[in-house]
Design an enzyme around this catalytic site. Structure first.
Site, PDB file in Angstrom:
ATOM      1  N   LYS A 160      -9.967   3.878  19.302  1.00  6.49           N
ATOM      2  CA  LYS A 160     -10.132   4.066  17.896  1.00  6.49           C
ATOM      3  C   LYS A 160     -11.485   4.839  17.871  1.00  6.49           C
ATOM      4  O   LYS A 160     -12.318   4.735  18.745  1.00  6.49           O
ATOM      5  CB  LYS A 160     -10.484   2.614  17.016  1.00  6.49           C
ATOM      6  CG  LYS A 160     -11.144   3.024  15.873  1.00  6.49           C
ATOM      7  CD  LYS A 160     -11.143   1.514  14.949  1.00  6.49           C
ATOM      8  CE  LYS A 160     -12.282   0.751  15.102  1.00  6.49           C
ATOM      9  NZ  LYS A 160     -13.607   1.213  14.897  1.00  6.49           N
TER      10      LYS A 160
ATOM     11  N   ASP B 205     -16.877  -1.902  19.440  1.00  9.38           N
ATOM     12  CA  ASP B 205     -18.078  -1.750  19.892  1.00  9.38           C
ATOM     13  C   ASP B 205     -19.001  -2.513  19.000  1.00  9.38           C
ATOM     14  O   ASP B 205     -20.355  -2.463  19.327  1.00  9.38           O
ATOM     15  CB  ASP B 205     -18.507  -0.184  19.864  1.00  9.38           C
ATOM     16  CG  ASP B 205     -18.533   0.511  18.582  1.00  9.38           C
ATOM     17  OD1 ASP B 205     -18.038  -0.004  17.712  1.00  9.38           O
ATOM     18  OD2 ASP B 205     -18.904   1.920  18.405  1.00  9.38           O
ATOM     19  N   SER B 206     -18.869  -3.338  18.194  1.00  4.80           N
ATOM     20  CA  SER B 206     -19.434  -4.229  17.472  1.00  4.80           C
ATOM     21  C   SER B 206     -20.043  -5.284  18.482  1.00  4.80           C
ATOM     22  O   SER B 206     -21.005  -6.092  18.265  1.00  4.80           O
ATOM     23  CB  SER B 206     -18.748  -4.964  16.475  1.00  4.80           C
ATOM     24  OG  SER B 206     -17.585  -5.359  16.676  1.00  4.80           O
TER      25      SER B 206
ATOM     26  N   GLU C 202     -13.307   1.359   6.329  1.00  8.64           N
ATOM     27  CA  GLU C 202     -14.264   0.016   6.254  1.00  8.64           C
ATOM     28  C   GLU C 202     -15.395   0.477   5.123  1.00  8.64           C
ATOM     29  O   GLU C 202     -15.841   1.515   4.975  1.00  8.64           O
ATOM     30  CB  GLU C 202     -15.242   0.235   7.585  1.00  8.64           C
ATOM     31  CG  GLU C 202     -16.407  -0.795   7.269  1.00  8.64           C
ATOM     32  CD  GLU C 202     -16.875  -1.076   8.859  1.00  8.64           C
ATOM     33  OE1 GLU C 202     -16.709  -0.387   9.841  1.00  8.64           O
ATOM     34  OE2 GLU C 202     -17.987  -1.785   8.750  1.00  8.64           O
TER      35      GLU C 202
ATOM     36  N   GLU D  77     -14.389   7.342  15.191  1.00 11.73           N
ATOM     37  CA  GLU D  77     -14.934   7.171  14.026  1.00 11.73           C
ATOM     38  C   GLU D  77     -15.308   8.738  13.430  1.00 11.73           C
ATOM     39  O   GLU D  77     -15.725   9.507  14.280  1.00 11.73           O
ATOM     40  CB  GLU D  77     -16.176   6.627  13.959  1.00 11.73           C
ATOM     41  CG  GLU D  77     -16.337   4.968  14.314  1.00 11.73           C
ATOM     42  CD  GLU D  77     -17.615   4.332  14.157  1.00 11.73           C
ATOM     43  OE1 GLU D  77     -18.780   4.969  13.872  1.00 11.73           O
ATOM     44  OE2 GLU D  77     -17.594   3.412  14.613  1.00 11.73           O
TER      45      GLU D  77
ATOM     46  N   ASP E 219     -12.474   0.562  20.689  1.00 10.07           N
ATOM     47  CA  ASP E 219     -13.378   1.778  20.395  1.00 10.07           C
ATOM     48  C   ASP E 219     -13.676   2.425  21.531  1.00 10.07           C
ATOM     49  O   ASP E 219     -14.115   1.953  22.443  1.00 10.07           O
ATOM     50  CB  ASP E 219     -14.524   0.748  19.936  1.00 10.07           C
ATOM     51  CG  ASP E 219     -14.384   0.699  18.282  1.00 10.07           C
ATOM     52  OD1 ASP E 219     -13.600   1.387  17.618  1.00 10.07           O
ATOM     53  OD2 ASP E 219     -15.038  -0.446  17.756  1.00 10.07           O
TER      54      ASP E 219
HETATM   55  O1  KIV Z   1     -16.377  -2.263  16.354  1.00  8.21           O
HETATM   56  C1  KIV Z   1     -15.887  -3.088  15.219  1.00  8.21           C
HETATM   57  O2  KIV Z   1     -16.066  -4.157  15.307  1.00  8.21           O
HETATM   58  C2  KIV Z   1     -15.359  -2.207  14.196  1.00  8.21           C
HETATM   59  C3  KIV Z   1     -14.781  -3.132  12.975  1.00  8.21           C
HETATM   60  C4  KIV Z   1     -16.015  -3.193  11.993  1.00  8.21           C
HETATM   61  C5  KIV Z   1     -13.706  -2.481  12.422  1.00  8.21           C
HETATM   62  O3  KIV Z   1     -14.878  -1.041  14.296  1.00  8.21           O
END
Ligand code: KIV
Length: 269
Positions: free
Chosen positions: A110, A43-44, A179, A112, A82
């Site tokens: 994934k 989600d970056s 992280e 968090e 994510d």
């Molecule tokens: O969203 C993302 O790119 C991430 C990485 C920083 C691990 O979760």
């Protein structure tokens, strides 16, 4: 196509694996040519693709769209996606939103957080959805942390993170991602769970896998770059420079020349 079982086998054999974020078909194809082992549709993309200043505005539809684009172009890497901010706040939301990204081509989701998500992990796993748990600096909680900062800096905080990992693995988490934590903690968690691949970003050299945001390692990030980033593009020239930079990253992770001490947080716990 690389599977979760393959990543577990690599860990059992003491071998490292590479991971990068990816959001589009061209880069996904380049990563296939370079042999990148696993891809995170992170989600970056809220920042790297959409231009926001955090991951919070990203939607499940965005994640499914980018997952499908990456899957169409890359049949080699293990893909995880994510679940974005607030999309797994209830058991049912987690299930329905995981369905969206798994049907778009992800092999794992994934999320968090810590032990408080154990029931979510259990429910997803029971429904055939493997879960990677992201701990340490969890960007969806940036406003709780008050910025992107090193986490688990004390022995007590490190022990708490380890307890969270234990509860999540007991609930069925199949992978962990750490992280921005001290290198010593990355090593401890990696050794504590012999059957669970652990991926690190700013978590030291000892995790089983390493991940970076692809724009960071290609030198496409403007402004402050995190300590754990190395620009692999800086060493390249010629018409295949991007694929060569990806290959160089893959090799450096496998032979453990990345990350080195300058990319890690050395804190005595
Ligand atoms: O969203 C993302 O790119 C991430 C990485 C920083 C691990 O979760």
């Amino acid at each position: 196509m690389i599977s979760l079982h393959d990543l577990r086998q690599l860990k059992a054999q003491g071998k490292k694996f590479s991971c990068l974020t990816c959001y589009d078909a061209s880069m996904a194809k380049a990563m296939q040519v370079a042999g990148i082992d696993s891809i995170l549709i992170g989600d970056s993309l809220g920042m790297t693709i959409q231009g926001h200043d955090s991951t919070l505005p990203v939607t499940v539809a965005d994640m499914a769209y980018h997952t499908a684009a990456v899957r169409r172009a890359n049949q080699h890497a293990f893909l995880m996606t994510d679940l974005p901010f607030m999309s797994y706040a209830t058991l049912n939301d987690a299930l329905q939103n995981s369905r969206m990204v798994m049907q778009a081509g992800a092999q794992m989701v994934k999320i968090e957080g810590g032990a408080w998500l154990a029931d979510t992990v259990k429910n997803l796993t029971r429904n055939g959805i493997p879960v990677c748990m992201h701990l340490g600096l969890t960007p969806q909680s940036v406003h709780v942390f008050g910025g992107y900062k090193l986490q688990a800096k004390t022995r007590d905080a490190a022990d708490q993170l380890i307890e969270d990992c234990r509860a999540l693995v007991e609930a069925g988490a199949a992978m962990l991602l750490l992280e921005c934590v001290p290198a010593q903690l990355g090593k401890e968690v990696t050794e504590l769970f012999p059957h669970i691949p652990v991926i690190g970003i700013g978590a030291g050299k000892d995790t089983d896998g390493q991940v970076l945001v692809v724009q960071d390692m290609l030198g496409l990030t403007f402004g402050k770059v995190a300590k754990f980033v190395r620009n692999f593009m800086a060493e390249q020239s010629g018409e295949h420079a991007i694929v060569d930079a990806l290959k160089s990253y893959h090799q450096a992770v496998l032979e453990q020349s990345f990350p080195n001490i300058e990319h890690t947080f050395q804190v005595e716990l």
